[in-house]
Write an enzyme that holds these catalytic residues in place. Structure first.
Site, PDB file in Angstrom:
ATOM      1  N   HIS A 253      -9.503  -4.137   0.557  1.00 39.30           N
ATOM      2  CA  HIS A 253     -10.387  -3.499   1.642  1.00 39.30           C
ATOM      3  C   HIS A 253     -11.082  -4.532   2.317  1.00 39.30           C
ATOM      4  O   HIS A 253     -11.055  -4.729   3.674  1.00 39.30           O
ATOM      5  CB  HIS A 253     -11.257  -2.396   1.109  1.00 39.30           C
ATOM      6  CG  HIS A 253     -10.275  -1.306   0.693  1.00 39.30           C
ATOM      7  ND1 HIS A 253     -10.851  -0.452  -0.461  1.00 39.30           N
ATOM      8  CD2 HIS A 253      -9.071  -0.685   1.172  1.00 39.30           C
ATOM      9  CE1 HIS A 253      -9.862   0.477  -0.758  1.00 39.30           C
ATOM     10  NE2 HIS A 253      -8.948   0.426   0.375  1.00 39.30           N
TER      11      HIS A 253
ATOM     12  N   CYS B 145       3.655  -3.543  12.229  1.00 38.66           N
ATOM     13  CA  CYS B 145       2.219  -3.132  12.368  1.00 38.66           C
ATOM     14  C   CYS B 145       1.670  -3.459  11.042  1.00 38.66           C
ATOM     15  O   CYS B 145       0.328  -3.416  10.986  1.00 38.66           O
ATOM     16  CB  CYS B 145       2.170  -1.790  12.924  1.00 38.66           C
ATOM     17  SG  CYS B 145       2.612  -0.517  11.534  1.00 38.66           S
TER      18      CYS B 145
ATOM     19  N   ASP C 263       2.655  -2.147   2.857  1.00 42.57           N
ATOM     20  CA  ASP C 263       3.384  -1.255   1.606  1.00 42.57           C
ATOM     21  C   ASP C 263       4.801  -1.798   1.305  1.00 42.57           C
ATOM     22  O   ASP C 263       4.956  -1.906   0.120  1.00 42.57           O
ATOM     23  CB  ASP C 263       3.417   0.005   2.325  1.00 42.57           C
ATOM     24  CG  ASP C 263       2.212   0.760   1.695  1.00 42.57           C
ATOM     25  OD1 ASP C 263       1.324   0.236   0.686  1.00 42.57           O
ATOM     26  OD2 ASP C 263       1.581   1.684   2.644  1.00 42.57           O
TER      27      ASP C 263
ATOM     28  N   GLU D  23       8.060   1.617   5.106  1.00 40.83           N
ATOM     29  CA  GLU D  23       7.249   1.111   4.111  1.00 40.83           C
ATOM     30  C   GLU D  23       7.940   1.038   2.706  1.00 40.83           C
ATOM     31  O   GLU D  23       7.380   0.248   2.010  1.00 40.83           O
ATOM     32  CB  GLU D  23       6.207   1.858   4.137  1.00 40.83           C
ATOM     33  CG  GLU D  23       5.315   2.011   5.604  1.00 40.83           C
ATOM     34  CD  GLU D  23       4.455   3.330   5.520  1.00 40.83           C
ATOM     35  OE1 GLU D  23       3.148   2.771   5.354  1.00 40.83           O
ATOM     36  OE2 GLU D  23       4.702   4.410   5.723  1.00 40.83           O
TER      37      GLU D  23
END
Length: 763
Positions: free
Chosen positions: A411, A702, A658, A634
């Site tokens: 994060h 992305c 992912d 993913e």
């Protein structure tokens, strides 16, 4: 001003209720609130003598209101009236008002100088707002509201509507004028209600965007209306998180080392006889700091919840009552919680230990009077980078951040990169002395404790020039030297991402779970459509790709609680969740359709594994009309059978974060294995290559890999035609692609490389 006494069986409960109520009014306007609760800090019970002492503390010529919880609290309060001087007892009022809601209403009303009768009446109505919202209120006669001589119309701009704090500020404001003020919600038809009553204002349940008619009569009607307009324009006093100032956007930095140790030095702390008060002050200030960040995302709401956890606070206060100093008691309690999280099997829960330590250190710094060095000019050297630090560091002052822990997709790292802060991770246990000049180059991963300053500054100058040229040319298409054009788009988590980006060809990823991640209730289709249109307008109505709710694993949603899973990364994530909660997906799809009626929109579904899931999603979507439809790739299973999954689609978008963690079996949020989760691992590249060659539709990326200019060239050479990057990287990615001749990129060597390090060397 009247005084208030809180009588409860639990000291922790009483302190928490008083803390909540005190947040509603400014410190200089609060009435005296005395607490008589518990037989001691941890033993439940009530004591008439303690109540009598509290009455003496809160005594006021204007009167004293006593709020109680239950049973013996009432008996103890009645007995206490026999112990105090009759002159005190005669102006004490015991009320049956609900303890928490009544206390909040009483404090707000008392802060305006209202009489004991008025405060008691308002406290007694404390449950009205909640009962009205939940629909379980007993029928009562509507209170008459005087006709208004003057009125104005204001709009509720607060994200969470006219909730407790802004409502309290409104009530406090209007009660300071010689006027009778009413409120009517023009969007729901509720009202008019007395604007001087917190409970009545609560019954309106006015939400963000609602129009309120404010009526007033009396000698100061015009003045109060002007003041309400000013308060509404100021978001009713709600703190709005400041926009995150951007950094240089470079990947190289030099400066004096600023060591931000996980441990706060408590050696100079001197305990006193007011440790409980010191703790309360530190928690209050920490809460103010976190509330200023809440609009930055659900991460900070989680920190605020950890800060105000009643069980933890009770444990800390019990330790203080036993003679432990406030910092030691706080540290021991939160260290214990962090250790508990780290011992869990669930990787996501293990990662929450970092959040616990962030909250622990925030309060310890306040208790110890330690200045937060994150504002210093230099390179911050941190053990791990939490999201709060990444969001609050002054990006215009700090030269860069060097993180000892490995991993590029945590994060904090993602937040720092989105702000353009120079960053390197995985520097390990290298010895660094505070104040010595250090440097790093994230392109090579080198962290140097004895850098050649002239050489580094020359590199910085060169890359600043690169960046300036890239920004100047950002609007130009990313057409390579061999004539291939790649669309470079921006990842959007907040509307500001779309506002600030330069040169994006649209958005390749609108993260809906981030946009609405701090909501306690699901946003309506209209609310979602409004935000989607704001993003589209900020990007000049270029195409935006909206990803439907992507939750689970490391992305929980407050309004959609999930049952605990042994391994949430391999559980109900993304589209899987909505097979049993389709109504939430349908609302979002309705919002996407409304947006598509006004601007180009693509929609994509996350965490898809099977053709059956694709068929179900397309069935829920219905007629496509103006929409292009795709899925996220993913998981390896989706990559390997993409031809089957994509046969009825317009595009697929590869989420490299992912895909990497699932391919390498390395949790991207776990520092112990994060180095394995490298998007340039040849196995990941081979899957990307397979998707491009066999999908039969447009292929986008992305994930984080698309934000790396060098990796972007390799992805384009493999055949990817769309790249969606974080905002600060968009001009650099476009510039690097314009310099590249994709026909000269040795993709075969990259696919056959030994490991990610070798691929990086080839690049």
């Amino acid at each position: 001003m009247i005084g208030i006494v809180v009588v409860s069986h639990s000291r922790a409960l009483a302190d928490a209720a008083v803390g909540l109520a005190a947040e509603m009014v400014a410190e200089d306007k609060r009435p005296v609130i005395a607490v008589a609760a518990g037989l001691d800090a941890t033993t439940f019970g009530t004591d008439a003598m303690a109540v009598a002492e509290a009455l003496g503390t809160a005594d006021s010529p204007d009167g004293v209101l006593v709020l109680l919880d239950l049973g013996s609290a009432v008996l103890s309060a009645e007995m206490a009236l026999e112990f105090v001087d009759p002159s005190v007892a005669e102006h004490v009022r015991l009320t049956s008002a609900p303890l928490v809601e009544g206390l909040v209403a009483a404090v707000v009303t008392a802060s305006t100088g209202a009489s004991l009768d008025a405060v008691a009446a308002e406290a007694a109505r404390g449950l009205v707002g909640k009962q009205d919202h939940l629909g379980d209120a007993a029928p009562v006669a509507a209170e008459a509201v005087a006709a208004s001589d003057h009125s104005v119309e204001v709009v509720v701009g607060n994200e969470h509507g006219l909730h407790a704090r802004p409502a309290a500020r409104l009530v406090g404001l209007v009660n300071g004028f010689d006027a009778v003020v009413s409120l009517t919600d023009l969007d729901t038809g509720k009202g008019p209600v007395d604007a001087g009553s917190l409970s009545m204002v609560a019954t309106l349940n006015a939400q963000q965007g609602h129009r309120l008619r404010v009526g007033a009569s009396g000698p100061q009607a015009a003045e109060v209306l002007a003041a309400v307009e000013e308060l509404a324009a100021d978001n009713f006093g709600d703190v709005v998180a400041p926009p995150l100032t951007g950094g240089s956007g470079l990947d190289v930095a030099i400066g004096p080392a600023v060591l931000v140790d996980a441990s706060v030095d408590l050696g100079g702390y001197v305990a006193g006889d007011n440790e409980g008060a010191r703790l309360d002050d530190a928690v209050r200030v920490a809460g103010d700091e976190l509330r200023a960040l809440v609009d930055g995302g659900g991460i900070f709401e989680a920190h605020l919840a950890l800060l105000n956890d009643r069980a933890l606070l009770a444990e800390v206060r019990a330790a203080i009552a036993g003679g432990t100093s406030a910092p030691v008691a706080w540290k021991q309690t939160y260290d214990g919680l962090a250790a508990t999280f780290e011992s869990l099997d669930d990787p996501y829960q293990q990662e929450r230990a970092q959040d616990v330590r962030a909250v622990r250190d925030r309060v310890l710094r306040l208790l110890a009077g330690v200045t937060d060095d994150t504002s210093a000019h230099g390179i911050l050297v941190v053990p791990e980078l939490d999201a709060a630090t990444a969001a609050t560091v002054d990006a215009t002052e700090v030269a860069g951040i060097a993180v000892r822990a490995a991993g590029t997709t945590g994060h904090g790292v993602i937040v720092a990169r989105s702000r353009g802060i120079p960053l390197v991770t995985g520097i390990g246990d290298v010895a660094v002395r505070a104040g010595t000049v250090v440097a790093f180059d994230a392109r090579t991963g080198v962290f140097d404790t004895a850098p050649d300053e002239a050489a580094v500054r020359a590199t910085i100058a060169e890359r600043l020039g690169e960046r300036e040229r890239a920004i100047a040319d950002a609007a130009l298409p990313a057409t390579t030297r061999d004539g291939r054009t790649v669309d470079v788009l921006v990842n959007v988590g907040v509307v500001q991402d779309a506002v600030e980006v330069r040169g994006a060809d649209g958005s390749g990823l609108v993260r809906t779970e981030v946009l609405f991640g701090d909501r306690r209730t699901a946003p309506s289709a209209d609310e979602q459509a409004e935000v989607f249109l704001d993003i589209a307008r900020a990007l000049g109505n270029k195409p935006i790709t909206i990803r439907t709710w992507d939750i689970g694993g490391d992305k929980p949603l407050p309004f959609l609680p999930q049952e605990r899973e042994p391994n949430p990364f391999l559980g109900e994530r993304g589209l899987r969740v909505f097979r049993r909660r389709p109504e939430l997906l349908r609302d979002q799809l309705a919002a996407i359709r409304r947006t598509a009626a006004e601007t180009p929109v693509h929609v994509m579904f996350p965490m898809v594994t099977t053709a059956d899931e694709v068929d179900w999603a397309l069935h829920e979507l219905g007629p496509r009309d103006n929409l292009e439809v795709g899925i996220m790739v993913e998981v390896p299973a989706a990559a390997l059978r993409v031809a089957t999954l994509a046969k009825d689609l317009d595009f697929v978008s590869i989420g490299t974060n992912d895909l990497t963690q699932y391919t390498t079996a390395a949790d991207r949020t776990n520092a112990a294995v994060a180095p394995l989760a490298d998007g340039l691992d040849p196995a990941v590249l081979q899957l990307i290559d397979h998707v491009v060659r066999t999908a039969g539709v447009r292929v986008a990326v992305c994930g984080d890999l698309a934000s790396d200019p060098q990796a972007a060239v390799l992805l384009a050479a493999l055949g990817v035609t769309e790249l969606s990057a974080v905002g600060p990287q968009v001009p650099l990615v476009k510039a690097r692609l314009r310099q590249a001749d994709l026909s000269q990129v040795d993709t075969a060597a990259a696919l056959a490389a030994r490991d990610a390090a070798q691929v990086r060397g080839l690049l």
